[in-house]
Design a protein around this motif. Structure first.
Motif, PDB file in Angstrom:
ATOM      1  N   ALA A   1     -26.264  -3.256 -24.266  1.00  0.00           N
ATOM      2  CA  ALA A   1     -25.771  -4.421 -24.188  1.00  0.00           C
ATOM      3  C   ALA A   1     -25.375  -4.689 -25.617  1.00  0.00           C
ATOM      4  O   ALA A   1     -24.175  -5.393 -25.727  1.00  0.00           O
ATOM      5  N   ARG A   2     -26.045  -4.535 -26.676  1.00  0.00           N
ATOM      6  CA  ARG A   2     -25.753  -4.586 -27.975  1.00  0.00           C
ATOM      7  C   ARG A   2     -24.459  -3.750 -28.485  1.00  0.00           C
ATOM      8  O   ARG A   2     -23.563  -4.051 -29.105  1.00  0.00           O
ATOM      9  N   LEU A   3     -24.468  -2.462 -27.857  1.00  0.00           N
ATOM     10  CA  LEU A   3     -23.516  -1.652 -28.390  1.00  0.00           C
ATOM     11  C   LEU A   3     -22.222  -2.173 -27.633  1.00  0.00           C
ATOM     12  O   LEU A   3     -21.040  -2.129 -28.194  1.00  0.00           O
ATOM     13  N   ARG A   4     -22.079  -2.549 -26.387  1.00  0.00           N
ATOM     14  CA  ARG A   4     -21.188  -3.069 -25.574  1.00  0.00           C
ATOM     15  C   ARG A   4     -20.494  -4.374 -26.152  1.00  0.00           C
ATOM     16  O   ARG A   4     -19.242  -4.511 -26.078  1.00  0.00           O
ATOM     17  N   LYS A   5     -21.439  -5.153 -26.919  1.00  0.00           N
ATOM     18  CA  LYS A   5     -20.879  -6.384 -27.436  1.00  0.00           C
ATOM     19  C   LYS A   5     -19.946  -5.951 -28.738  1.00  0.00           C
ATOM     20  O   LYS A   5     -19.193  -6.765 -29.147  1.00  0.00           O
TER      21      LYS A   5
ATOM     22  N   TYR B   1     -22.559   1.515 -19.749  1.00  0.00           N
ATOM     23  CA  TYR B   1     -23.131   1.075 -18.571  1.00  0.00           C
ATOM     24  C   TYR B   1     -23.686   1.862 -17.285  1.00  0.00           C
ATOM     25  O   TYR B   1     -24.917   1.613 -17.209  1.00  0.00           O
ATOM     26  N   ARG B   2     -23.029   3.058 -17.442  1.00  0.00           N
ATOM     27  CA  ARG B   2     -23.535   4.125 -16.664  1.00  0.00           C
ATOM     28  C   ARG B   2     -25.095   4.541 -16.841  1.00  0.00           C
ATOM     29  O   ARG B   2     -25.974   5.189 -16.250  1.00  0.00           O
ATOM     30  N   TRP B   3     -24.948   4.657 -18.537  1.00  0.00           N
ATOM     31  CA  TRP B   3     -26.225   5.086 -18.929  1.00  0.00           C
ATOM     32  C   TRP B   3     -27.516   4.192 -18.672  1.00  0.00           C
ATOM     33  O   TRP B   3     -28.532   4.723 -18.431  1.00  0.00           O
ATOM     34  N   GLU B   4     -27.144   2.791 -18.605  1.00  0.00           N
ATOM     35  CA  GLU B   4     -28.300   2.069 -18.353  1.00  0.00           C
ATOM     36  C   GLU B   4     -28.854   2.224 -16.956  1.00  0.00           C
ATOM     37  O   GLU B   4     -30.008   2.223 -16.442  1.00  0.00           O
ATOM     38  N   MET B   5     -27.909   2.570 -15.957  1.00  0.00           N
ATOM     39  CA  MET B   5     -28.049   3.092 -14.533  1.00  0.00           C
ATOM     40  C   MET B   5     -28.806   4.392 -14.592  1.00  0.00           C
ATOM     41  O   MET B   5     -29.797   4.369 -13.789  1.00  0.00           O
ATOM     42  N   ASN B   6     -28.418   5.420 -15.431  1.00  0.00           N
ATOM     43  CA  ASN B   6     -29.101   6.572 -15.203  1.00  0.00           C
ATOM     44  C   ASN B   6     -30.455   6.772 -15.689  1.00  0.00           C
ATOM     45  O   ASN B   6     -31.127   7.607 -15.346  1.00  0.00           O
ATOM     46  N   ILE B   7     -30.725   5.619 -16.879  1.00  0.00           N
ATOM     47  CA  ILE B   7     -31.970   5.673 -17.329  1.00  0.00           C
ATOM     48  C   ILE B   7     -33.238   5.340 -16.173  1.00  0.00           C
ATOM     49  O   ILE B   7     -34.104   6.057 -16.009  1.00  0.00           O
TER      50      ILE B   7
END
Length: 265
Positions: free
Chosen positions: A254-258, A199-205
């Protein structure tokens, strides 16, 4: 005949908080002194329309698309490296911050985590540019420092909420503290840790694309350069590349977290 439950008492504290927030909003608008008449005038709208029209059509020349592609890969690498470094450092600091090594180390680790995340990424980037020079490495360090504070706190809270009985059972059976933690507590919190890191990777991008404005490299630096010399069509191409990159990372994360389970999706 059913009796209705008594009405809850009036929350004076809640109404006071709402009134204070409303007053703060009103005072803020008055203090800023924005001229909404001039903002919505025909001349202002005409200038805004002219400014937006200058961004079209985007520059899709092969040479420029190759430059944008290189910037996108650089932004992706900066966000990924910063997140990985932060996940490792956050996991190391989460152990003492969760109170597993005594009260003094707990307070010390939490102070470090609070300090790291209290400084915004842009401030860290400005400092890292001075320390490491202009480029993507400074951006990666800035993301790593701020994200370490965020992930370290989240990792520590996950450890605090994890049951200690399996680890204590292994310790009573003769296992060492490292083995007991690795085989009992770590498997419980690891999926949650990975979900937090993704989730933090999403924000960091997203933030990695902004850090280029202070010399962090990648798409942000490319966008700042073309905007500063009023090349709006090239800037529009960079903005589209940012959108595509963020969308791709969001879907992949999202796919990885799922895959970790419904609780972390």
């Amino acid at each position: 005949m059913t009796t209705l439950p008594p009405r809850p008492p009036v929350c004076l504290r809640c109404w006071l908080a709402v009134a204070l927030i409303a007053a703060a909003v009103v005072v803020s608008f008055v203090y800023l002194g924005i001229d909404y008449g001039a903002l919505g005038s025909a001349e202002s709208l005409k200038l805004m329309g002219k400014f937006i029209a200058e961004f079209f059509p985007p520059d899709v020349s092969p040479d420029f698309l190759a430059k944008v592609g290189h910037g996108a890969l650089q932004t992706l690498a900066v966000s990924a490296l910063g997140t990985v470094l932060a996940a490792v450092a956050g996991a190391v600091l989460a152990l003492p911050a969760s109170g597993r090594t005594g009260g003094m180390l707990r307070h010390g680790a939490r102070f470090v985590l609070n300090f790291l995340r209290s400084v915004p990424e842009l401030v860290w980037a400005a400092l890292m540019v001075l320390a490491a020079g202009i480029g993507p490495f400074a951006g990666a360090l800035a993301l790593a420092l701020h994200t370490t504070g965020v992930l370290g706190r989240l990792f520590a809270e996950a450890l605090e909420n994890a049951p200690r009985e399996p680890e204590q059972a292994l310790a009573l059976s003769g296992a060492g503290p490292v083995a007991a933690f690795s085989y009992a507590s770590l498997p419980i919190v690891l999926p949650q840790w990975v979900a937090y890191a993704l989730y933090r990777w999403e924000m960091n991008i997203r933030m990695a694309a902004v850090l280029g404005f202070v010399g962090g490299g990648g798409l942000g630096q490319l966008l700042y350069f073309h905007l500063s010399i009023f090349q709006q069509q090239q800037a529009m191409t960079v903005l589209i590349a940012m959108f595509v990159l963020v969308t791709f990372v969001d879907l992949a994360s999202a796919r990885l977290r799922k895959g970790l389970g419904p609780a972390y999706a």
